[in-house]
Scaffold this motif. Structure first.
Motif, mmCIF file in Angstrom:
data_model
loop_
_atom_site.group_PDB
_atom_site.id
_atom_site.type_symbol
_atom_site.label_atom_id
_atom_site.label_comp_id
_atom_site.label_asym_id
_atom_site.label_seq_id
_atom_site.Cartn_x
_atom_site.Cartn_y
_atom_site.Cartn_z
ATOM 1 N N HIS A 157 8.444 44.258 -4.779
ATOM 2 C CA HIS A 157 9.661 43.458 -4.658
ATOM 3 C C HIS A 157 10.717 44.062 -5.576
ATOM 4 N N HIS A 212 13.479 36.695 -4.988
ATOM 5 C CA HIS A 212 12.394 37.486 -4.429
ATOM 6 C C HIS A 212 11.107 36.677 -4.478
ATOM 7 N N HIS A 213 10.072 37.227 -3.834
ATOM 8 C CA HIS A 213 8.702 36.724 -3.945
ATOM 9 C C HIS A 213 7.900 37.792 -4.679
ATOM 10 N N HIS A 263 11.800 33.239 -8.476
ATOM 11 C CA HIS A 263 11.195 33.013 -7.171
ATOM 12 C C HIS A 263 11.628 31.668 -6.588
ATOM 13 N N ASP A 316 7.180 41.095 -1.247
ATOM 14 C CA ASP A 316 8.263 40.942 -0.269
ATOM 15 C C ASP A 316 8.176 41.896 0.912
ATOM 16 N N GLY A 331 4.885 36.029 1.447
ATOM 17 C CA GLY A 331 5.565 35.971 0.155
ATOM 18 C C GLY A 331 5.233 34.699 -0.601
#
Length: 149
Positions: free
Chosen positions: A114, A41-42, A35, A45, A52
């Motif tokens: 995500h 990604h969060h 992250h 997402d 996020g």
């Protein structure tokens, strides 16, 4: 000879402490590496970048509280002289692997919260993520099973 209820509680607390620290470690590595450092990604997402970041903060807090709680449990086990390293490590590996497998299958594929990465072929990432998870989970279960025997 049967184990006393107190012995069963000690066994369970060793495993639970390990599992909670495993969850905390998996969450920490995921949050920090994927992250924050790599920006892949969060946690969630499917909304705005701000959402996020908030989801990442909640995820980070979850992992932190799991780790802190596990370490308090570990300190109590050691203080009482009932720490069982094999059960604890089995729980830690099973917790880490179980969380990773849940994340890779349920959150990534079923709920689509995500993906590991975006705009790349996901197949090698998914396989690597889930194979590592299964290896950790199996290693933990084997340690726990061997200790039980």
């Amino acid at each position: 000879m049967t184990a006393s209820p107190q012995a069963g509680e000690r066994t369970g607390r060793n495993v639970v402490s390990g599992v909670f620290l495993g969850l905390g470690v998996a969450a920490f590595v995921d949050e920090t590496v994927f992250h924050q450092l790599l920006h892949w990604h969060h946690f969630y997402d499917r909304s705005t970048p701000a959402a996020g970041l908030v989801s990442d903060g909640l995820f980070h807090a979850f992992g932190f509280f799991c780790a802190v709680g596990a370490l308090f449990m570990l300190a109590d086990l050691r203080r009482r002289g009932v720490f069982d390293a094999r059960r604890w490590w089995g729980g830690l590996l099973a917790g880490t692997g179980g969380f990773q497998l849940y994340d890779g299958t349920v959150q990534h594929k079923l709920l689509h919260l995500h993906q590991i990465r975006y705009r790349v072929d996901l197949v090698p990432y998914d396989w690597t993520w889930n194979v590592i998870a299964v290896v950790l989970l199996v290693a933990g279960v084997v340690l726990l099973w061997r200790r039980r025997r």
